[in-house]
Design a protein around this motif. Structure first.
Motif, PDB file in Angstrom:
ATOM      1  N   TRP A  18       0.828  -1.310   0.038  1.00 13.22           N
ATOM      2  CA  TRP A  18      -0.303   0.458   0.139  1.00 13.22           C
ATOM      3  C   TRP A  18       0.720   1.103   0.045  1.00 13.22           C
ATOM      4  O   TRP A  18       1.898   1.329   0.822  1.00 13.22           O
ATOM      5  CB  TRP A  18      -0.927   0.117   1.203  1.00 13.22           C
ATOM      6  CG  TRP A  18      -2.172  -0.824   1.164  1.00 13.22           C
ATOM      7  CD1 TRP A  18      -2.243  -2.294   0.965  1.00 13.22           C
ATOM      8  CD2 TRP A  18      -3.258  -0.580   0.908  1.00 13.22           C
ATOM      9  NE1 TRP A  18      -3.633  -2.643   1.564  1.00 13.22           N
ATOM     10  CE2 TRP A  18      -4.022  -1.617   0.980  1.00 13.22           C
ATOM     11  CE3 TRP A  18      -3.866   0.361  -0.249  1.00 13.22           C
ATOM     12  CZ2 TRP A  18      -5.548  -1.187   0.203  1.00 13.22           C
ATOM     13  CZ3 TRP A  18      -4.924   1.020  -0.288  1.00 13.22           C
ATOM     14  CH2 TRP A  18      -5.755  -0.745  -0.409  1.00 13.22           C
ATOM     15  N   TYR A  19       0.332   2.594  -0.240  1.00 11.82           N
ATOM     16  CA  TYR A  19       1.260   3.283  -0.617  1.00 11.82           C
ATOM     17  C   TYR A  19      -0.084   4.896  -0.409  1.00 11.82           C
ATOM     18  O   TYR A  19      -0.926   4.346  -0.994  1.00 11.82           O
ATOM     19  CB  TYR A  19       1.335   3.856  -2.487  1.00 11.82           C
ATOM     20  CG  TYR A  19       3.098   2.996  -2.062  1.00 11.82           C
ATOM     21  CD1 TYR A  19       4.169   3.091  -2.141  1.00 11.82           C
ATOM     22  CD2 TYR A  19       3.312   1.539  -2.688  1.00 11.82           C
ATOM     23  CE1 TYR A  19       5.352   2.613  -1.843  1.00 11.82           C
ATOM     24  CE2 TYR A  19       4.294   0.633  -3.490  1.00 11.82           C
ATOM     25  CZ  TYR A  19       4.978   1.681  -2.895  1.00 11.82           C
ATOM     26  OH  TYR A  19       6.062   0.201  -3.120  1.00 11.82           O
ATOM     27  N   ILE A  20       0.999   6.026   0.303  1.00 14.95           N
ATOM     28  CA  ILE A  20      -0.172   6.601  -0.108  1.00 14.95           C
ATOM     29  C   ILE A  20      -0.110   7.948  -1.190  1.00 14.95           C
ATOM     30  O   ILE A  20       0.894   7.961  -1.480  1.00 14.95           O
ATOM     31  CB  ILE A  20      -0.381   7.892   1.455  1.00 14.95           C
ATOM     32  CG1 ILE A  20      -0.902   9.250   1.554  1.00 14.95           C
ATOM     33  CG2 ILE A  20       1.710   8.413   1.114  1.00 14.95           C
ATOM     34  CD1 ILE A  20      -0.666  10.036   2.523  1.00 14.95           C
ATOM     35  N   PRO A  26       8.222  15.227  -2.169  1.00 17.24           N
ATOM     36  CA  PRO A  26       9.866  15.999  -2.450  1.00 17.24           C
ATOM     37  C   PRO A  26      10.774  14.434  -2.026  1.00 17.24           C
ATOM     38  O   PRO A  26      11.188  14.223  -2.792  1.00 17.24           O
ATOM     39  CB  PRO A  26      10.205  16.681  -1.543  1.00 17.24           C
ATOM     40  CG  PRO A  26       9.797  16.935   0.271  1.00 17.24           C
ATOM     41  CD  PRO A  26       8.193  16.136  -0.346  1.00 17.24           C
ATOM     42  N   GLY A  27       9.771  13.620  -1.379  1.00 17.90           N
ATOM     43  CA  GLY A  27      10.964  12.071  -0.806  1.00 17.90           C
ATOM     44  C   GLY A  27      10.995  10.683  -2.082  1.00 17.90           C
ATOM     45  O   GLY A  27      10.208  11.092  -2.997  1.00 17.90           O
ATOM     46  N   PRO A  28      11.748   9.953  -1.962  1.00 14.02           N
ATOM     47  CA  PRO A  28      11.073   9.071  -2.635  1.00 14.02           C
ATOM     48  C   PRO A  28      10.379   7.852  -2.418  1.00 14.02           C
ATOM     49  O   PRO A  28      10.082   8.345  -1.504  1.00 14.02           O
ATOM     50  CB  PRO A  28      12.744   7.994  -2.456  1.00 14.02           C
ATOM     51  CG  PRO A  28      12.824   7.992  -1.012  1.00 14.02           C
ATOM     52  CD  PRO A  28      12.487   9.554  -0.953  1.00 14.02           C
ATOM     53  N   LYS A  29       9.547   7.015  -3.749  1.00 11.42           N
ATOM     54  CA  LYS A  29       8.940   6.806  -3.577  1.00 11.42           C
ATOM     55  C   LYS A  29       8.441   5.355  -2.259  1.00 11.42           C
ATOM     56  O   LYS A  29       7.347   5.004  -1.472  1.00 11.42           O
ATOM     57  CB  LYS A  29       7.945   6.143  -4.955  1.00 11.42           C
ATOM     58  CG  LYS A  29       7.004   4.820  -4.576  1.00 11.42           C
ATOM     59  CD  LYS A  29       6.875   4.223  -5.620  1.00 11.42           C
ATOM     60  CE  LYS A  29       5.089   3.654  -5.477  1.00 11.42           C
ATOM     61  NZ  LYS A  29       5.275   2.537  -7.093  1.00 11.42           N
ATOM     62  N   CYS A  94       4.663   6.480   9.735  1.00 12.84           N
ATOM     63  CA  CYS A  94       6.334   6.838   9.499  1.00 12.84           C
ATOM     64  C   CYS A  94       5.778   8.464   9.354  1.00 12.84           C
ATOM     65  O   CYS A  94       4.937   9.353   9.629  1.00 12.84           O
ATOM     66  CB  CYS A  94       6.704   6.441   8.388  1.00 12.84           C
ATOM     67  SG  CYS A  94       6.124   6.906   6.642  1.00 12.84           S
ATOM     68  N   ASP A  95       7.510   8.941   9.189  1.00 19.03           N
ATOM     69  CA  ASP A  95       7.659  10.537   9.345  1.00 19.03           C
ATOM     70  C   ASP A  95       6.489  11.347   8.235  1.00 19.03           C
ATOM     71  O   ASP A  95       6.566  12.610   8.220  1.00 19.03           O
ATOM     72  CB  ASP A  95       9.360  10.758   9.017  1.00 19.03           C
ATOM     73  CG  ASP A  95      10.143  10.820  10.955  1.00 19.03           C
ATOM     74  OD1 ASP A  95       8.999  10.165  11.192  1.00 19.03           O
ATOM     75  OD2 ASP A  95      10.532  10.939  10.802  1.00 19.03           O
ATOM     76  N   VAL A  96       6.261  10.404   6.913  1.00 17.93           N
ATOM     77  CA  VAL A  96       6.018  10.947   5.985  1.00 17.93           C
ATOM     78  C   VAL A  96       4.542  11.408   7.032  1.00 17.93           C
ATOM     79  O   VAL A  96       3.563  12.244   5.705  1.00 17.93           O
ATOM     80  CB  VAL A  96       5.252  10.588   5.013  1.00 17.93           C
ATOM     81  CG1 VAL A  96       4.068  10.536   3.677  1.00 17.93           C
ATOM     82  CG2 VAL A  96       6.245   9.695   3.991  1.00 17.93           C
TER      83      VAL A  96
END
Length: 114
Positions: A18-20, A26-29, A94-96
């Protein structure tokens, strides 16, 4: 995250991760991957689907599930949350989360948007 509600989209790729969906991040996928319980919560919210829109707020609202901050993560960052009245025992964000919500709220109220 203000008292207003925010909506976030999540998607599950063929390999099962899963991804948001944060096009401005600005960071990596790989940073956007949902792991360590967040993936289980998304499986629950998506009801077998591959995409889900989730409404979130720091304030309670009708039909919302609740994540309660348990502790800040160390040394890898992020924060651990306990779903209230749910079979999933722990969710690590996570920090995202700081990019999406500007902080780690004490309580996150959320639900899938039908």
């Amino acid at each position: 995250m203000s008292a207003d509600r925010n909506n976030f989209s999540f998607y599950k790729e063929a390999h099962g991760t899963w991804y948001i969906d944060l096009p401005d991040y600005p960071g990596p996928k790989g940073d956007l991957a949902m792991v360590a319980g967040a993936d289980d919560m998304l499986d629950y919210l998506a009801r077998g689907g591959k995409r889900v829109e989730v409404e979130m707020s720091e304030q309670p609202f009708a039909g919302a599930l609740i994540l309660e901050l348990v502790r800040m993560g160390e040394p890898g960052g992020g924060a651990y949350y306990k779903p209230v009245n749910h079979s999933i025992q722990s969710v690590w964000l996570c920090d995202v989360t700081l990019f999406a919500l500007q902080k780690f709220p004490e309580m996150i109220y959320f639900r899938a948007i039908e």
